[in-house]
Structures are given as C-alpha cells and as structure tokens.
Design a protein around this motif. Structure first.
Motif, PDB file in Angstrom:
ATOM      1  N   UNK A  69      45.544  29.058  10.310  1.00 36.80           N
ATOM      2  CA  UNK A  69      45.822  28.368   9.408  1.00 36.80           C
ATOM      3  C   UNK A  69      46.037  29.024   7.879  1.00 36.80           C
ATOM      4  N   UNK A  70      44.810  30.104   7.862  1.00 34.45           N
ATOM      5  CA  UNK A  70      44.465  31.853   6.509  1.00 34.45           C
ATOM      6  C   UNK A  70      45.745  32.219   6.753  1.00 34.45           C
ATOM      7  N   UNK A  71      46.042  32.950   8.167  1.00 36.69           N
ATOM      8  CA  UNK A  71      47.486  34.041   8.176  1.00 36.69           C
ATOM      9  C   UNK A  71      48.561  33.067   7.145  1.00 36.69           C
ATOM     10  N   UNK A  72      48.409  31.167   7.818  1.00 31.41           N
ATOM     11  CA  UNK A  72      50.171  30.949   7.541  1.00 31.41           C
ATOM     12  C   UNK A  72      50.465  31.070   5.974  1.00 31.41           C
ATOM     13  N   UNK A  74      48.271  33.223   3.811  1.00 27.23           N
ATOM     14  CA  UNK A  74      49.146  34.566   3.372  1.00 27.23           C
ATOM     15  C   UNK A  74      50.373  34.860   3.643  1.00 27.23           C
ATOM     16  N   UNK A  75      50.301  34.103   4.308  1.00 24.01           N
ATOM     17  CA  UNK A  75      51.986  34.325   4.310  1.00 24.01           C
ATOM     18  C   UNK A  75      52.934  33.585   3.612  1.00 24.01           C
ATOM     19  N   UNK A  76      52.277  32.787   3.224  1.00 27.47           N
ATOM     20  CA  UNK A  76      52.974  32.406   1.953  1.00 27.47           C
ATOM     21  C   UNK A  76      53.085  32.373   0.437  1.00 27.47           C
ATOM     22  N   UNK A  77      51.822  32.569   0.790  1.00 24.96           N
ATOM     23  CA  UNK A  77      51.287  34.169  -0.838  1.00 24.96           C
ATOM     24  C   UNK A  77      52.333  34.994  -0.537  1.00 24.96           C
ATOM     25  N   UNK A  78      51.931  35.536   0.367  1.00 23.57           N
ATOM     26  CA  UNK A  78      53.164  37.005   0.194  1.00 23.57           C
ATOM     27  C   UNK A  78      54.726  37.084   0.023  1.00 23.57           C
ATOM     28  N   UNK A  79      55.387  35.174   0.872  1.00 19.38           N
ATOM     29  CA  UNK A  79      56.564  35.511   0.399  1.00 19.38           C
ATOM     30  C   UNK A  79      57.042  35.159  -1.074  1.00 19.38           C
ATOM     31  N   UNK A  92      40.416  36.406  -0.575  1.00 19.23           N
ATOM     32  CA  UNK A  92      41.046  35.666  -2.006  1.00 19.23           C
ATOM     33  C   UNK A  92      40.450  34.381  -1.900  1.00 19.23           C
ATOM     34  N   UNK A  93      40.434  34.177  -3.286  1.00 19.46           N
ATOM     35  CA  UNK A  93      39.966  32.852  -3.379  1.00 19.46           C
ATOM     36  C   UNK A  93      41.858  31.436  -2.583  1.00 19.46           C
ATOM     37  N   UNK A  94      42.571  31.977  -2.575  1.00 20.82           N
ATOM     38  CA  UNK A  94      43.634  31.121  -2.152  1.00 20.82           C
ATOM     39  C   UNK A  94      43.080  30.447  -0.772  1.00 20.82           C
ATOM     40  N   UNK A  95      41.886  31.588  -0.011  1.00 18.88           N
ATOM     41  CA  UNK A  95      41.314  31.450   1.701  1.00 18.88           C
ATOM     42  C   UNK A  95      40.403  31.082   1.725  1.00 18.88           C
ATOM     43  N   UNK A  96      39.428  30.608   0.419  1.00 20.59           N
ATOM     44  CA  UNK A  96      38.372  29.972   0.876  1.00 20.59           C
ATOM     45  C   UNK A  96      38.450  28.801   1.556  1.00 20.59           C
ATOM     46  N   UNK A  97      38.845  27.533   0.592  1.00 23.00           N
ATOM     47  CA  UNK A  97      39.151  26.400   1.347  1.00 23.00           C
ATOM     48  C   UNK A  97      39.370  26.230   2.716  1.00 23.00           C
TER      49      UNK A  97
END
Length: 105
Positions: A69-72, A74-79, A92-97
């Motif tokens: 889930x974390x990699x997914x 991050x991939x969405x964020x990177x795109x 990063x905050x977007x991964x904490x949960x």
C-alpha cells in the motif's frame, strides 16, 4: 524505470545492503533472470542488473500488491508531481496512515 532509479539511488548513496520489493512479478523475474532481456524494456532491465552487481543484498523480490500500500500511494503521488523527491528519515505525511495500517494487520 522505477527499479533502475532505485538501484541508482542505492549505488549513488553508497548503501551497502539493499533489498528492493516490487509487486510486478514480470519486472522482478526479468531482473532476476540470468539471460539477456531482449524485450522493449531490455536495455533498462540490463542496466538495472549491472547496477545491482555493485550492491550487496537480496536484490529484487516480489511481494503481493495488497501488501504494498505504501508503494502504491507513493506511485500515485509521483504520477501527479513533476519533481523527484526522496526521504531518508521520517516518512512523508502521505504515508503515515498507510504504514500504521500495514503494521497493525
């Protein structure tokens, strides 16, 4: 490309022992194969293999997509962003949960 960039980051960062995980069985198999990859992505795969010879560790391993889930995220964020970003200390905050959920499964 992500596998290659990860390998470059590890080599340039002088990481002595790195383990890479991917939910793409096709990419992991290509990188682990001892034969030359003659597909369209072959040059990238072969470059990644060459980079991995400079790193000790298990190389690339396959994991199930639901466990990534974390990699997914991050991939969405990177795109959606046009810049390269790296984190080495706190996530990063977007991964904490996502990390909290994965640790408590």
């Amino acid at each position: 490309m992500a596998a290659r960039e990860g390998a470059i980051l590890a080599v340039e960062g002088d990481f002595n022992n790195a383990i890479f995980e991917s939910d793409s069985l096709q990419i992991v198999s290509a990188i682990q194969s001892s034969s030359v990859d003659r597909s369209n992505v072959g040059p990238v795969v072969e470059d990644t293999k060459a980079l991995l010879t400079q790193i000790t560790g298990d190389g690339f391993t396959h994991i199930r997509r639901v466990a990534n889930g974390a990699a997914h995220r991050l991939a969405r964020y990177a795109s959606h962003t046009g810049t390269m970003t790296t984190w080495f200390e706190e996530p990063p905050d977007l991964l904490v949960d996502v990390l909290y959920e994965e640790c408590n499964l």
